[in-house]
Design an enzyme around this catalytic site. Structure first.
Site, PDB file in Angstrom:
ATOM      1  N   CYS A 100       1.968   4.905   6.381  1.00 30.13           N
ATOM      2  CA  CYS A 100       1.035   3.875   6.622  1.00 30.13           C
ATOM      3  C   CYS A 100      -0.561   4.304   6.948  1.00 30.13           C
ATOM      4  O   CYS A 100      -0.659   4.683   8.086  1.00 30.13           O
ATOM      5  CB  CYS A 100       1.502   2.768   7.531  1.00 30.13           C
ATOM      6  SG  CYS A 100       0.247   1.456   7.893  1.00 30.13           S
ATOM      7  N   CYS A 114      -7.102 -11.547  -0.723  1.00 26.96           N
ATOM      8  CA  CYS A 114      -7.667 -12.801  -0.488  1.00 26.96           C
ATOM      9  C   CYS A 114      -8.950 -12.862  -1.378  1.00 26.96           C
ATOM     10  O   CYS A 114      -9.133 -13.896  -1.924  1.00 26.96           O
ATOM     11  CB  CYS A 114      -8.028 -13.310   1.109  1.00 26.96           C
ATOM     12  SG  CYS A 114      -6.539 -13.066   2.170  1.00 26.96           S
ATOM     13  N   CYS A 148      -9.795  -9.462   3.898  1.00 32.39           N
ATOM     14  CA  CYS A 148      -8.503  -9.136   3.288  1.00 32.39           C
ATOM     15  C   CYS A 148      -8.849  -9.011   1.790  1.00 32.39           C
ATOM     16  O   CYS A 148      -9.177 -10.003   0.960  1.00 32.39           O
ATOM     17  CB  CYS A 148      -7.409 -10.367   3.464  1.00 32.39           C
ATOM     18  SG  CYS A 148      -6.184 -10.319   2.283  1.00 32.39           S
ATOM     19  N   CYS A 179      -1.689   2.489   9.884  1.00 31.64           N
ATOM     20  CA  CYS A 179      -1.179   2.968  11.260  1.00 31.64           C
ATOM     21  C   CYS A 179      -2.074   4.230  11.618  1.00 31.64           C
ATOM     22  O   CYS A 179      -2.114   4.543  12.671  1.00 31.64           O
ATOM     23  CB  CYS A 179       0.218   3.349  10.906  1.00 31.64           C
ATOM     24  SG  CYS A 179       1.130   1.780  10.530  1.00 31.64           S
TER      25      CYS A 179
END
EC number: 5.3.4.1
Length: 492
Positions: free
Chosen positions: A385, A54, A51, A388
């Site tokens: 997205c 993160c 991430c 996606c």
């Protein structure tokens, strides 16, 4: 950073801990439970190594942990790719998630700036007294200094104090709390003893004091405070939308396109806002600035306009014309409260035929997904997205793999063009609706590879899976999974 004596003892003698780095300890379920029990104040970062957000947070979090150690405040982290069950237990939906615990209980989820100074300030605040003693002489100053709602409780009983303090611990980031044992002061404010009074700055209210008359239990008191903090008739924007959403009350949205129109509509809706304040809230929305929200609310772009939205189910009840008269609005709102209105559901056309990958729309969602003879895997996606789009070839291959299994359906739905009752906080969201338990869908949190998705279906399947022989498919590029807020919040 030197690890505190308490943490060092746990690291040495407990199998629940192991060190992720020299800075921030990484914990598993056993270790986290021990820390929650032992530490007075604790922040836990739930994250995934891949991430990007993160990674950006890591140095800020580490430096905050270093500074807060001398205050006796611990900052630790949980790797959700290794501790999936633990992260599911805490309903982690995006990364990073920062949960705060105090005296053995989770009291909040940090949503402020992910910077060293903000983290330190927030955590040090958790050590301050939650409930301030107050008297007749200090009440006025306490209320005046409050940015938002000021809550004052009156009691002598220790059990009542514990209940009130429990609520205050959870809500102190948003409101200020005080307490007094002065019966005469309570009486002068129109309160019973024991009792609670919330002081509001909402001009639409008849009084600046809202008196609580319910049971003395945490849930009821918290509901009263939450609802009392929401203005009866306010402006809807990025700052206020979260409050309305958290209240759980339906929201009547009034679209206006001029100051004159807003002033006229205020006179129409203010009496309704007062009459139905325990049932729903009302808010103005600038149609010139936020007109795109109308589409999400199934409202035609003609102003003024009005719609009632259930922010839990996201069902929408648009008023069909621009004639927002007092008479028309009184009837429309009354019919909604009495359950006489039908929601307007936005749906794409039902496909005339289906391939291996079943295309869902609002009008066929329940027929397919809630079929109790089928296990159904659903991808909720948005056309824009990127993640996606990266997933698409793998997901199509997954559907082909299960095409011979009559008990399993692999499906997708454009969540931006179809009204759905499922709560979506990011794209793509993948959920498994078991044949024998449609009420509790299982959210997929793993890597978006064919092998992992297939294993997820097999693990949760209600029936013995029947699959075609698999061909290898390269894994999509798993960059940072960016959680997106719901469409309306994005527009605001």
């Amino acid at each position: 950073m030197k690890i505190s004596n308490l943490l060092a003892a746990f690291l040495a003698f407990s199998g629940g801990f192991f060190c992720a780095s020299a800075e921030v300890p990484k914990v598993n379920k056993e270790g986290l439970n021990e820390l929650i029990t032992a530490d007075k104040v604790l922040m836990v970062k739930f994250y995934a190594p891949w991430c990007g957000h993160c990674k950006a947070l890591a140095p800020e979090y580490e430096s905050a942990a270093d500074e807060l150690e001398k205050d006796g405040i611990s900052l630790v982290e949980v790797d959700c790719t290794e501790e999936g069950d633990l992260c599911s237990e805490y309903s982690i939906r995006g990364y990073p998630t920062l949960n705060v615990f105090k005296n053995g209980k989770q009291i909040s989820q940090y949503s402020g700036p992910r910077k060293h100074d903000a983290l330190v300030k927030y955590m040090r605040k958790q050590l301050l007294p939650t409930v301030k003693p107050i008297s007749k002489d200090t009440l006025e100053n306490f209320v005046e200094k409050a940015d938002d709602l000021a809550v004052v409780a009156f009691f002598k009983d220790q059990k009542l104090n514990d209940t009130y303090t429990e609520v205050a611990e959870v809500m102190k980031d948003d409101f200020v709390f005080a307490a007094s044992d002065d019966k005469e002061l309570a009486k002068s404010l129109g309160s019973n003893f024991p009792g609670i009074v919330a002081f509001t700055k909402d001009a639409a209210q008849d009084s600046d004091k809202l008196v609580y008359t319910g049971d003395w239990d945490p849930a009821s008191i918290a509901d009263f405070i939450g609802v009392s903090s929401i203005p009866l008739l306010d402006e809807l924007n990025q700052m206020t939308f979260g409050k309305y959403q958290q209240s759980g009350l339906p929201l009547g949205i009034i679209f206006y396109n001029s100051t004159e129109s807003r002033d006229e509509l205020y006179d129409v809706f203010q009496p309704l806002a007062k009459k139905y304040q325990d049932t729903l809230r009302f808010a103005f929305l600038d149609a010139v600035r936020y007109g795109a929200v109308a589409k999400q609310m199934n409202v035609e772009s003609d102003w003024p306009a009005f719609v009632i939205a259930n922010l839990k189910s996201m069902l929408k009840y648009p008023f069909p014309t621009t004639e927002l008269t007092a008479k028309a609005m009184t009837k429309f709102v009354g019919d909604f409260v009495d359950g006489k209105l039908q929601p307007k559901i936005k749906s794409q056309p039902i496909p005339e035929s289906q391939e291996d990958l079943v295309v869902l729309v609002a009008d066929n969602f329940d027929d397919i997904v809630m079929d109790e003879t089928k296990d159904v895997l659903v991808e909720f996606y948005a056309p824009w997205c990127g993640h996606c789009k990266n997933l698409a070839p793998t997901y199509e291959k997954l559907a082909e793999e299960y095409s011979d299994d009559s008990n399993v359906v692999v499906a997708k739905i454009d969540a931006t063009e179809n009204d759905i009752s499922v709560s979506i906080s990011g794209f793509p969201t993948i959920m498994f609706f078991k044949a024998n338990d449609k009420v509790n869908p299982v959210r997929y949190e793993g890597d978006r590879t064919l092998e992992d998705l297939s294993a997820f279906i097999d693990k949760h399947a209600s029936f013995e899976p029947i699959k075609k022989e698999k061909e290898s498919v390269p894994a999509p590029d798993l960059e940072d999974q960016v959680a997106v807020e719901d469409e309306m919040a994005d527009e605001l």
